[in-house]
Scaffold this active site. Structure first.
Site, PDB file in Angstrom:
ATOM      1  N   LYS A 177      68.216 -85.432  67.105  1.00 50.62           N
ATOM      2  CA  LYS A 177      67.541 -84.167  67.412  1.00 50.62           C
ATOM      3  C   LYS A 177      66.121 -84.299  66.900  1.00 50.62           C
ATOM      4  O   LYS A 177      65.845 -84.105  65.725  1.00 50.62           O
ATOM      5  CB  LYS A 177      68.253 -82.997  66.724  1.00 50.62           C
ATOM      6  N   SER A 231      61.075 -81.055  55.855  1.00 51.51           N
ATOM      7  CA  SER A 231      60.661 -80.284  54.678  1.00 51.51           C
ATOM      8  C   SER A 231      61.800 -80.179  53.659  1.00 51.51           C
ATOM      9  O   SER A 231      62.981 -80.309  53.998  1.00 51.51           O
ATOM     10  CB  SER A 231      60.235 -78.883  55.121  1.00 51.51           C
ATOM     11  N   GLY A 235      65.824 -79.713  54.161  1.00 51.93           N
ATOM     12  CA  GLY A 235      66.691 -80.731  53.543  1.00 51.93           C
ATOM     13  C   GLY A 235      67.810 -80.071  52.751  1.00 51.93           C
ATOM     14  O   GLY A 235      68.979 -80.463  52.825  1.00 51.93           O
ATOM     15  N   GLU A 253      65.042 -87.205  53.301  1.00 50.99           N
ATOM     16  CA  GLU A 253      63.693 -87.592  52.862  1.00 50.99           C
ATOM     17  C   GLU A 253      62.844 -86.355  53.058  1.00 50.99           C
ATOM     18  O   GLU A 253      62.694 -85.889  54.191  1.00 50.99           O
ATOM     19  CB  GLU A 253      63.156 -88.713  53.756  1.00 50.99           C
ATOM     20  N   CYS A 288      54.142 -87.089  54.422  1.00 49.03           N
ATOM     21  CA  CYS A 288      54.902 -86.701  53.224  1.00 49.03           C
ATOM     22  C   CYS A 288      54.247 -87.284  51.970  1.00 49.03           C
ATOM     23  O   CYS A 288      54.277 -86.670  50.916  1.00 49.03           O
ATOM     24  CB  CYS A 288      56.336 -87.173  53.344  1.00 49.03           C
ATOM     25  N   GLU A 387      53.104 -77.837  49.426  1.00 43.31           N
ATOM     26  CA  GLU A 387      52.758 -78.898  50.361  1.00 43.31           C
ATOM     27  C   GLU A 387      52.042 -78.274  51.562  1.00 43.31           C
ATOM     28  O   GLU A 387      52.617 -77.475  52.290  1.00 43.31           O
ATOM     29  CB  GLU A 387      54.031 -79.602  50.829  1.00 43.31           C
TER      30      GLU A 387
HETATM   31  P1  NAD Z   1      60.876 -79.309  59.139  1.00 46.85           P
HETATM   32  O1  NAD Z   1      61.782 -79.404  57.977  1.00 46.85           O
HETATM   33  O2  NAD Z   1      60.391 -77.986  59.577  1.00 46.85           O
HETATM   34  O3  NAD Z   1      61.594 -79.931  60.431  1.00 46.85           O
HETATM   35  C1  NAD Z   1      62.200 -81.203  60.387  1.00 46.85           C
HETATM   36  C2  NAD Z   1      63.354 -81.222  61.369  1.00 46.85           C
HETATM   37  O4  NAD Z   1      64.324 -80.286  60.938  1.00 46.85           O
HETATM   38  C3  NAD Z   1      62.952 -80.817  62.786  1.00 46.85           C
HETATM   39  O5  NAD Z   1      63.669 -81.605  63.708  1.00 46.85           O
HETATM   40  C4  NAD Z   1      63.376 -79.374  62.854  1.00 46.85           C
HETATM   41  O6  NAD Z   1      63.681 -78.935  64.147  1.00 46.85           O
HETATM   42  C5  NAD Z   1      64.621 -79.386  61.987  1.00 46.85           C
HETATM   43  N1  NAD Z   1      64.920 -78.070  61.415  1.00 46.85           N
HETATM   44  C6  NAD Z   1      64.038 -77.080  61.094  1.00 46.85           C
HETATM   45  N2  NAD Z   1      64.693 -76.003  60.633  1.00 46.85           N
HETATM   46  C7  NAD Z   1      66.003 -76.298  60.661  1.00 46.85           C
HETATM   47  C8  NAD Z   1      67.184 -75.597  60.312  1.00 46.85           C
HETATM   48  N3  NAD Z   1      67.136 -74.342  59.862  1.00 46.85           N
HETATM   49  N4  NAD Z   1      68.375 -76.228  60.451  1.00 46.85           N
HETATM   50  C9  NAD Z   1      68.436 -77.486  60.937  1.00 46.85           C
HETATM   51  N5  NAD Z   1      67.368 -78.189  61.292  1.00 46.85           N
HETATM   52  C10 NAD Z   1      66.166 -77.621  61.159  1.00 46.85           C
HETATM   53  O7  NAD Z   1      59.698 -80.312  58.860  1.00 46.85           O
HETATM   54  P2  NAD Z   1      58.462 -80.673  59.796  1.00 46.85           P
HETATM   55  O8  NAD Z   1      57.521 -79.535  59.761  1.00 46.85           O
HETATM   56  O9  NAD Z   1      58.923 -81.169  61.117  1.00 46.85           O
HETATM   57  O10 NAD Z   1      57.862 -81.926  59.042  1.00 46.85           O
HETATM   58  C11 NAD Z   1      57.051 -81.790  57.937  1.00 46.85           C
HETATM   59  C12 NAD Z   1      57.841 -82.020  56.677  1.00 46.85           C
HETATM   60  O11 NAD Z   1      58.500 -83.283  56.731  1.00 46.85           O
HETATM   61  C13 NAD Z   1      56.978 -82.087  55.442  1.00 46.85           C
HETATM   62  O12 NAD Z   1      57.588 -81.355  54.415  1.00 46.85           O
HETATM   63  C14 NAD Z   1      56.957 -83.566  55.102  1.00 46.85           C
HETATM   64  O13 NAD Z   1      56.694 -83.872  53.767  1.00 46.85           O
HETATM   65  C15 NAD Z   1      58.304 -83.998  55.507  1.00 46.85           C
HETATM   66  N6  NAD Z   1      58.355 -85.439  55.720  1.00 46.85           N
HETATM   67  C16 NAD Z   1      58.974 -86.233  54.791  1.00 46.85           C
HETATM   68  C17 NAD Z   1      58.979 -87.609  54.945  1.00 46.85           C
HETATM   69  C18 NAD Z   1      59.677 -88.507  53.957  1.00 46.85           C
HETATM   70  O14 NAD Z   1      59.931 -89.654  54.292  1.00 46.85           O
HETATM   71  N7  NAD Z   1      59.991 -88.046  52.767  1.00 46.85           N
HETATM   72  C19 NAD Z   1      58.357 -88.175  56.039  1.00 46.85           C
HETATM   73  C20 NAD Z   1      57.724 -87.337  56.968  1.00 46.85           C
HETATM   74  C21 NAD Z   1      57.747 -85.964  56.804  1.00 46.85           C
END
Ligand code: NAD
Length: 434
Positions: A177, A231, A235, A253, A288, A387
């Site tokens: 997804k 995020s 997570g 992650e 990240c 962040e």
């Molecule tokens: P996000 O958490 O909003 O979304 C990530 C994924 O989760 C997307 O596919 C989204 O559709 C899904 N998602 C969102 N809400 C959800 C829910 N309630 N239930 C299930 N799935 C859900 O993050 P983002 O805005 O796409 O990405 C930015 C974040 O990702 C930042 O916090 C960044 O630090 C982190 N990130 C971490 C790493 C790492 O390796 N640690 C790498 C890249 C990005």
């Protein structure tokens, strides 16, 4: 014109969402719709998991010799390479990544990842446990079953490969997804995987919103593992989904607030300052591990603030399709508003704006933000704690090594950190303490 994929990819077929709904894939450099993509929901996730489960149970992939799976992944790496131009363009249109990087970094690293795991497939050994003479304890490595992969939009193709390649190498079936902001390359890689010889049903791609499709995957009773990047808040939700469903394994992650710490004895200050700029302004800070907090020892503080301000200006955003452009737009209007909100908060809370601070290039219809530097930031200000995920740097002065360590560690994140010093003992002490 680009022929962008726009249907879900389930059981090796292109299908519409069961609800018939679609959502717009928007080009963040122009605000225009690239294509309308089928909007996967819980019912589509069910269909994809069914397909993945059937594929896993009948062993069409899991029961291949590891070397044979490896060869297919290596072939997939080749297919990606052959389609590099199309993929780099899709990535740039979908998330605004400068074209010079989408080829050199995103496509190249994606190819490397599939090839690396393909090569590793037949080199994973089990173990024999040290039992007594009348017992034999064997530890073998087995696929988990159906793996759900949920990914962010900041490095879509690369991040997907970090999840798909190891899961597929091990013989799992996968339901991916991708983030709703970045469905296009994910769908295209699904097609290429089929072309390379990954059997139908082994890799399914279901774009959709997190609260519906992501949640359905996280709570699905027949998903055995989740690999998530995104995020910290989401997570944690995946751990909850697991607890409330089948206790599936979750690897997450998540976010960061990386401290970049420069001591006055840094061996090459020019190099350090260039790296500071790269670590917060590359990929418009949507990383990240972005170095979003810069801690500087007092004797060189004023000098560093001034020079970082100059470096920031060299990362002014532009058209991502121009090969000279180093920084593009941020991913969407939501992200833009969030970043601008943090910038306003920084000023309100008393940080000193050194450069940037505004939305720019509005005439393009795109979501562009100036590289922004705040100095005299205190670590308890919002811009130092949360962040931002944008091109916004907070510079914080410090007087002693101990103080630097305390400020750096005073965060709810723990993803990465960097230390600039020529004192080897200090480098190790700091690294251990961070
Ligand atoms: P996000 O958490 O909003 O979304 C990530 C994924 O989760 C997307 O596919 C989204 O559709 C899904 N998602 C969102 N809400 C959800 C829910 N309630 N239930 C299930 N799935 C859900 O993050 P983002 O805005 O796409 O990405 C930015 C974040 O990702 C930042 O916090 C960044 O630090 C982190 N990130 C971490 C790493 C790492 O390796 N640690 C790498 C890249 C990005």
């Amino acid at each position: 014109a680009v022929d962008a994929p726009s249907q879900l990819f389930i059981d090796g077929e292109h299908v519409d969402a069961l609800s018939g709904e679609r959502f717009a894939a928007v080009n963040p450099a122009t605000g225009e719709t690239i294509t309308e993509v089928a909007l996967g929901g819980a019912a589509d996730i069910d269909a994809a998991v069914d397909s993945a489960r059937t594929a896993f149970e009948d062993g069409r992939w899991a029961n291949l010799a590891p070397r044979d799976r490896g060869q297919v992944l290596i072939k997939l790496a080749g297919c990606i390479e052959d389609n590099a131009e199309e993929l780099q363009l899709l990535e740039t249109l979908d998330v605004g990544k400068p074209i010079r990087y989408s080829r050199r970094v995103d496509v190249a690293q994606t190819v490397n990842t599939y090839a690396w795991y393909g090569e590793a497939a037949d080199k994973l050994y089990g173990e024999i446990a040290p039992t007594g003479p009348h017992a034999l304890g064997m530890i073998t490595k087995e696929p988990i079953g159906v793996v759900g992969a949920v990914t962010p939009w900041n490095f879509p193709m690369m991040m997907n490969s970090w999840k798909l390649a190891p899961a597929l190498m091990a013989g799992n079936s996968v339901v991916l997804k991708p983030a709703e902001q970045s469905p296009l390359t994910a769908l295209r890689i699904g097609e290429l995987a089929l072309e390379a010889g990954i059997p139908p049903g082994v890799l399914n791609v279901v774009p959709g919103y997190g609260e519906t499709a992501g949640r359905a995957l996280g709570r699905h009773p027949f998903v055995d593992g989740i690999t998530f990047t995104g995020s910290t808040e989401v997570g944690k939700l995946f751990l909850e989904y697991s607890a409330k469903s089948n206790m599936k394994r979750v690897s997450a992650e998540t976010g960061g607030k990386t401290p970049n710490i420069i001591f006055a004895d840094a061996p090459d200050l020019d190099f350090a300052i260039g790296a500071v700029g790269f670590s917060i302004f590359w990929n418009t800070g949507e990383m990240c591990i972005a170095g979003s907090r810069l801690l500087v020892e007092r004797p060189i503080y004023d000098q560093v603030v001034e020079r970082v301000g100059e470096v920031a200006d060299s990362w002014a955003p532009g058209n991502p399709l121009d090969p000279k452009t180093k920084a593009g737009p941020v991913v969407d209007d939501t992200q833009l508003q969030k970043i601008i909100g943090y910038i306003e908060r920084g000023t309100e809370e008393g940080a000193r704006l050194v450069t940037g601070g505004s939305r720019v290039l509005t005439e393009t219809g795109g979501y562009f933000v100036e590289p922004t530097v705040f100095a005299d930031v205190r670590n308890d200000m919002t811009i130092a704690r949360e962040e931002i995920f944008g091109p916004v740097l907070s510079i914080i002065p410090f007087d002693t090594q101990q103080e630097a360590l305390e400020i750096a560690n005073d965060t709810r994140y723990g993803l990465s950190a960097a230390v600039w010093t020529s004192n080897l003992a200090r480098a190790h002490t700091m690294a251990a303490g961070l």
